[in-house]
Enzyme design. Sequence first.
Site, PDB file in Angstrom:
ATOM      1  CE  LYS A   1      17.283 -41.481  77.157  1.00 29.06           C
ATOM      2  NZ  LYS A   1      16.123 -42.028  77.865  1.00 29.06           N
TER       3      LYS A   1
ATOM      4  CE  LYS B   1      22.829 -46.549  78.193  1.00 33.85           C
ATOM      5  NZ  LYS B   1      21.972 -45.764  79.082  1.00 33.85           N
TER       6      LYS B   1
ATOM      7  CE  LYS C   1      14.465 -50.618  78.653  1.00 29.46           C
ATOM      8  NZ  LYS C   1      14.132 -49.315  79.145  1.00 29.46           N
TER       9      LYS C   1
HETATM   10  P1  TYM Z   1      15.896 -48.123  81.883  1.00 28.20           P
HETATM   11  O1  TYM Z   1      14.615 -48.738  81.528  1.00 28.20           O
HETATM   12  O2  TYM Z   1      16.625 -47.308  80.871  1.00 28.20           O
HETATM   13  O3  TYM Z   1      16.914 -49.219  82.404  1.00 28.20           O
HETATM   14  C1  TYM Z   1      16.518 -50.195  83.325  1.00 28.20           C
HETATM   15  C2  TYM Z   1      17.705 -50.713  84.120  1.00 28.20           C
HETATM   16  O4  TYM Z   1      18.660 -51.334  83.246  1.00 28.20           O
HETATM   17  C3  TYM Z   1      19.942 -50.772  83.485  1.00 28.20           C
HETATM   18  N1  TYM Z   1      20.670 -50.739  82.204  1.00 28.20           N
HETATM   19  C4  TYM Z   1      21.865 -51.316  81.983  1.00 28.20           C
HETATM   20  N2  TYM Z   1      22.685 -52.015  82.794  1.00 28.20           N
HETATM   21  C5  TYM Z   1      23.825 -52.491  82.249  1.00 28.20           C
HETATM   22  N3  TYM Z   1      24.185 -52.288  80.957  1.00 28.20           N
HETATM   23  C6  TYM Z   1      23.397 -51.580  80.112  1.00 28.20           C
HETATM   24  N4  TYM Z   1      23.740 -51.400  78.851  1.00 28.20           N
HETATM   25  C7  TYM Z   1      22.173 -51.058  80.620  1.00 28.20           C
HETATM   26  N5  TYM Z   1      21.167 -50.342  80.078  1.00 28.20           N
HETATM   27  C8  TYM Z   1      20.249 -50.155  81.054  1.00 28.20           C
HETATM   28  C9  TYM Z   1      19.675 -49.376  84.010  1.00 28.20           C
HETATM   29  O5  TYM Z   1      20.773 -48.889  84.746  1.00 28.20           O
HETATM   30  C10 TYM Z   1      18.456 -49.616  84.862  1.00 28.20           C
HETATM   31  O6  TYM Z   1      18.827 -50.110  86.148  1.00 28.20           O
HETATM   32  N6  TYM Z   1      15.807 -44.308  84.933  1.00 28.20           N
HETATM   33  C11 TYM Z   1      15.675 -45.751  85.031  1.00 28.20           C
HETATM   34  C12 TYM Z   1      14.266 -46.189  85.334  1.00 28.20           C
HETATM   35  C13 TYM Z   1      13.754 -45.730  86.664  1.00 28.20           C
HETATM   36  C14 TYM Z   1      14.253 -46.078  87.939  1.00 28.20           C
HETATM   37  C15 TYM Z   1      13.437 -45.422  88.871  1.00 28.20           C
HETATM   38  C16 TYM Z   1      15.295 -46.915  88.360  1.00 28.20           C
HETATM   39  C17 TYM Z   1      12.708 -44.876  86.873  1.00 28.20           C
HETATM   40  N7  TYM Z   1      12.526 -44.703  88.200  1.00 28.20           N
HETATM   41  C18 TYM Z   1      13.662 -45.532  90.247  1.00 28.20           C
HETATM   42  C19 TYM Z   1      15.504 -47.021  89.741  1.00 28.20           C
HETATM   43  C20 TYM Z   1      14.709 -46.353  90.656  1.00 28.20           C
HETATM   44  C21 TYM Z   1      16.220 -46.382  83.762  1.00 28.20           C
HETATM   45  O7  TYM Z   1      17.290 -46.145  83.343  1.00 28.20           O
HETATM   46  O8  TYM Z   1      15.492 -47.266  83.140  1.00 28.20           O
END
Ligand code: TYM
Length: 331
Positions: free
Chosen positions: A115, A198, A201
Amino acid sequence: MQNEKRRIFSGIMPSGNLHLGNYLGALKNWVALQDDYENYYCIVDLHALTVPQDPKVLRVKIRELAAIYLACGIDPEKSVVFRQSRVSGHAELAWLLNCVAKVGELSRMTQFKDKASKGGTDSASVGLYDYPVLQAADVLLYNAHLVPVGEDQRQHLELMRTLARRFNGLYGETFVVPDIFVPEAGARVMALDEPTTKMSKSSPTPASYIALLDDPDVVRRKIRRAKTDSRSEVKASPDKPAIANLLGIYAAMTGRKVAEIEAEYEGRGYGDLKKDLAEVVVEGLAPIRERALALLDDPAELDALLDRGAAKAREVADTTLHDARAKLGLD
Ligand code: TYM
């Protein structure tokens, strides 16, 4: 005590459009695990601030995410649904953990490097750099045993385990060291237009992702136009990332094995697979979309639900934070 269920914590950022990867990598598994655990499913709005957000849009996205959680099947009777910013312990514990985390560890995080490289590391926010420490605080604050996430979060969760162990080693047993749950299918859904990156969002190209709130005809069109590989044989292999991705989505949506789906399409082309996959995805997502849109008609109820969730979350968070403060000599 013996009958107490083990805890789950997970969260999603209320930024961009929630997509099929978020559903298959995270939400679908949260729902499946919900009965067997005590669950904390958080809207991680502080994490969203690590890149600039429009406050008006952020407010809308927070409610939308709450509606999607419920529409996917998260049941507020079984799971605590709340906003991270409403439980101040997240930010406070992040500070305490900042003081045990190391610069070298954070500098090695690939998500930060990816990023930050886009706009130059020097101009990335300190929040973006510190993102994994706040993430560790999220989970450790609830002494969660299990964290269901997609594959891209593995490195952050390894760091969280390291920080928990280090704190426990330095100051005495305080935090549960959580396990990581990454699903077998759907852990890494790739972009439809570029299957080597990947599904994301924050992508500026809507054709690259299937949003959970996309209209069924939009879903059909996006799958029809998804990139394909050169030979038309329906077989997942490393040199055919596009077809491997479509088969992976099919498998994750239906719970079937990729090999079984390949066998079904033997002698048939991509066109047939895409047509059927579009219907599988529409069938899975259409009810979620409808429920979410209906829930969004009553924003006051969604806000009240999040407030109730925050009150429950605070009770657990306060206890852990008190313990961590005491261990550090801050009581
Ligand atoms: P975020 O919002 O980017 O993603 C949310 C969840 O979606 C999963 N994910 C995917 N899984 C499969 N294929 C994809 N292309 C894909 N893109 C996203 C992510 O792995 C995630 O599970 N850092 C975290 C948010 C967070 C969090 C936490 C998670 C903040 N605190 C504590 C667990 C525990 C995140 O990536 O969010």
